[in-house]
Scaffold this motif. Structure first.
Motif, PDB file in Angstrom:
ATOM      1  N   ASP A   1      -0.895  10.899  -2.972  1.00  0.00           N
ATOM      2  CA  ASP A   1      -2.020  11.076  -3.883  1.00  0.00           C
ATOM      3  C   ASP A   1      -1.580  11.034  -5.343  1.00  0.00           C
ATOM      4  OD1 ASP A   1      -3.868  11.107  -1.981  1.00  0.00           O
ATOM      5  OD2 ASP A   1      -4.553  13.147  -2.280  1.00  0.00           O
ATOM      6  N   VAL A   2      -0.349  11.464  -5.593  1.00  0.00           N
ATOM      7  CA  VAL A   2       0.133  11.424  -6.976  1.00  0.00           C
ATOM      8  C   VAL A   2       0.267   9.999  -7.483  1.00  0.00           C
ATOM      9  CG1 VAL A   2       1.305  13.633  -6.903  1.00  0.00           C
ATOM     10  CG2 VAL A   2       2.519  11.573  -6.166  1.00  0.00           C
ATOM     11  N   ASP A   3       0.275   9.030  -6.535  1.00  0.00           N
ATOM     12  CA  ASP A   3       0.370   7.629  -6.931  1.00  0.00           C
ATOM     13  C   ASP A   3      -0.907   7.131  -7.601  1.00  0.00           C
ATOM     14  OD1 ASP A   3       2.820   7.460  -5.857  1.00  0.00           O
ATOM     15  OD2 ASP A   3       2.396   5.786  -4.527  1.00  0.00           O
ATOM     16  N   TYR A   4      -2.000   7.855  -7.407  1.00  0.00           N
ATOM     17  CA  TYR A   4      -3.300   7.280  -7.750  1.00  0.00           C
ATOM     18  C   TYR A   4      -3.992   7.990  -8.889  1.00  0.00           C
ATOM     19  CZ  TYR A   4      -3.239   4.406  -3.620  1.00  0.00           C
ATOM     20  OH  TYR A   4      -2.926   3.467  -2.693  1.00  0.00           O
TER      21      TYR A   4
ATOM     22  N   ASN B   1       3.744   8.020  11.012  1.00  0.00           N
ATOM     23  CA  ASN B   1       2.847   7.360  10.098  1.00  0.00           C
ATOM     24  C   ASN B   1       3.565   6.225   9.414  1.00  0.00           C
ATOM     25  OD1 ASN B   1       0.441   6.920   8.959  1.00  0.00           O
ATOM     26  ND2 ASN B   1       0.138   9.031   8.319  1.00  0.00           N
ATOM     27  N   LEU B   2       2.822   5.276   8.930  1.00  0.00           N
ATOM     28  CA  LEU B   2       3.397   4.174   8.179  1.00  0.00           C
ATOM     29  C   LEU B   2       3.428   4.569   6.712  1.00  0.00           C
ATOM     30  CD1 LEU B   2       1.592   1.263   9.953  1.00  0.00           C
ATOM     31  CD2 LEU B   2       4.045   1.519   9.745  1.00  0.00           C
ATOM     32  N   PRO B   3       4.198   3.813   5.907  1.00  0.00           N
ATOM     33  CA  PRO B   3       4.238   4.132   4.480  1.00  0.00           C
ATOM     34  C   PRO B   3       2.831   4.313   3.957  1.00  0.00           C
ATOM     35  CG  PRO B   3       5.594   2.212   4.950  1.00  0.00           C
ATOM     36  CD  PRO B   3       4.975   2.621   6.237  1.00  0.00           C
ATOM     37  N   HIS B   4       2.660   5.226   3.117  1.00  0.00           N
ATOM     38  CA  HIS B   4       1.339   5.675   2.712  1.00  0.00           C
ATOM     39  C   HIS B   4       1.496   6.196   1.299  1.00  0.00           C
ATOM     40  CE1 HIS B   4      -2.446   7.929   3.325  1.00  0.00           C
ATOM     41  NE2 HIS B   4      -1.856   8.860   2.625  1.00  0.00           N
ATOM     42  N   ALA B   5       0.725   5.668   0.401  1.00  0.00           N
ATOM     43  CA  ALA B   5       0.877   6.083  -0.992  1.00  0.00           C
ATOM     44  C   ALA B   5       0.475   7.544  -1.145  1.00  0.00           C
ATOM     45  CB  ALA B   5       0.004   5.208  -1.877  1.00  0.00           C
TER      46      ALA B   5
ATOM     47  N   VAL C   1      -0.460   4.510  13.295  1.00  0.00           N
ATOM     48  CA  VAL C   1      -0.070   3.281  14.002  1.00  0.00           C
ATOM     49  C   VAL C   1      -1.054   2.846  15.085  1.00  0.00           C
ATOM     50  CG1 VAL C   1       2.361   3.604  13.508  1.00  0.00           C
ATOM     51  CG2 VAL C   1       1.439   4.609  15.564  1.00  0.00           C
TER      52      VAL C   1
END
Lengths: 214, 214, 214
Positions: free
Chosen positions: C209-212, C203-207, C158
């Protein structure tokens, strides 16, 4: 005409914001990093242009519309459904990034000329073309430097070259055609050159690795 | 006097363009990348200076001469015969880069003072020296950031220090000597300090690696 | 009031100079590199702000105080005794860097608003907040780009968010409270958010690693 330039600017803003957001996602940034890089890419070129032309505070600081549109674009791309689509398909990702960056490059190149004509006291063709190229490549350059990448302008197929030709076409046609036509032709020319260059892997002379011992 | 400053500027432009083009070649960029980095290095410092002094559009946007000279220099260095000579001899390459960068640093440091005296409303010695150093180091800083290198100013032997001493000498001598003499002495001083520093590996206090656990 | 803003600016200058000097030490730079990065971090945000607002030459070029304070801070941190303390204790180093950077962020965010109110012709809340955030994050951004790091603003918990909230609070409170109170609340708010974020690893929403797959 004012409306035409406005619409064109919004198209470029969406395109550049998307390119920034996509590169931020590739770097695994969180939502705010994605928004920041999207916004900076979308308005960075215009801010550089305004500083060069002596327009202070830059237009992006007076009117929040572009910043809002860029923020919305970045958030939209971060929506899981869309993000998954993009980040699970390397070819789609590369292609979308290439198209978005090329649209932004084309639009902002002619927007630079439009603003230089409206604000600069001297309007030599050299100044118009130079401001156009700087506006076009500026946002992407800031994006790449912040993200720690080598700027597209230094490594991509005929990147600055495309912007230069589009700016030249726009600046020269301005004298003979209605301004919206000159802007449209200039930006489409940039886009077409970039897309063809990407498709056919055009490249400029480039020293082979065997040429080097340093 | 105007002519003297003009000639000096062209010497600095050629030198900085060559340093940018050489770094681009080292990074295996194509012809356009080499030209872009050459031009950006040559005119970047001056554009920064003009923005700081409120000269808009910056001089480089009004008069294409420097951009043309920088483009020509970059193309010249890309000619295979010359490129091979440079890129097959590590020592020659390093030395040419060091000399070119040092000449550019010296020339643009005093050009910054020359422009600050011509355009700035207030002309304290602090302002003159600060603008001189910024103009001197600006082009190289942009070059290194774009090329993804750590800027020379942060890592090279007495880099900012040389520019600072040259700017100080130039600004102080301006009051007692003809301006061309002050500029000549200032820029030669920068060049001599940099060359001596390179030759004798001068360095400022520097913490040893054993000093660090972070 | 003038005095209050002046004191606040010096606090921010010391804090940002310290953050720049610490990052330069981490990169094993010599004394001059440490000073350069300290000074650039401390005055970079203000120079960006002045260029945006059309204040030329920027205030930092007219009055050497901030540059001198930043230089002194950087030299002080380079004194072996202090440097050893910092560089032999990873946790202390990280914490000091986090606090210094957060103090600088808070102070320069409200200093940006203060200057925008004093110099900008139009003063919409959007302009004030935008200039505040840019001034706050600018110095750190230049520091990180020069040092070859990914900018804090793109990767830290942030970061831009804290500056944005502080700027918003300061700009809105300006209308109802004495200006020194608005500035104090704004900068403390930024600091508190940053410290809490660091402590609780907000922390803010954060993809993931499995997303990528890119």
């Amino acid at each position: 005409m004012e409306t035409f330039a406005r619409v064109l600017e919004l198209i470029g803003t969406v395109a550049f914001a998307a390119s920034g957001a996509m590169i931020a996602m590739k770097k695994r940034m969180d939502l705010f990093g994605v928004i920041v890089l999207g916004v900076v890419t979308a308005i960075g070129g215009g801010i550089l242009r305004d500083l060069i032309l002596g327009i202070t505070p830059p237009l992006a600081f007076r009117d929040p519309l572009c910043a809002i549109v860029a923020t919305a674009t970045s958030i939209l791309l971060f929506i899981p459904w869309l993000r998954h689509r993009l980040t699970h398909n390397q070819r789609l990702f590369e292609m979308a990034l290439h198209v978005m960056d090329s649209v932004g490059l084309g639009v902002f190149t002619v927007m630079g000329i439009w603003n230089a004509l409206a604000f600069a006291p001297a309007r030599s063709t050299f100044l118009l073309v130079f401001v156009g190229v700087l506006t076009g490549v500026g946002g992407g350059m800031i994006r790449d430097v912040l993200a720690g990448n080598m700027p597209f302008i230094l490594v991509k197929y005929v990147y600055a070259c495309a912007s230069l030709l589009g700016a030249l076409a726009c600046a020269l046609l301005w004298k003979v055609l209605p301004s919206y036509a000159a802007m449209l032709i200039g930006s489409v020319l940039v886009l077409v050159i970039r897309l063809l260059a990407g498709h056919y892997h055009w490249n400029l002379p480039h020293a082979d690795d065997v040429d080097y011992k340093i």
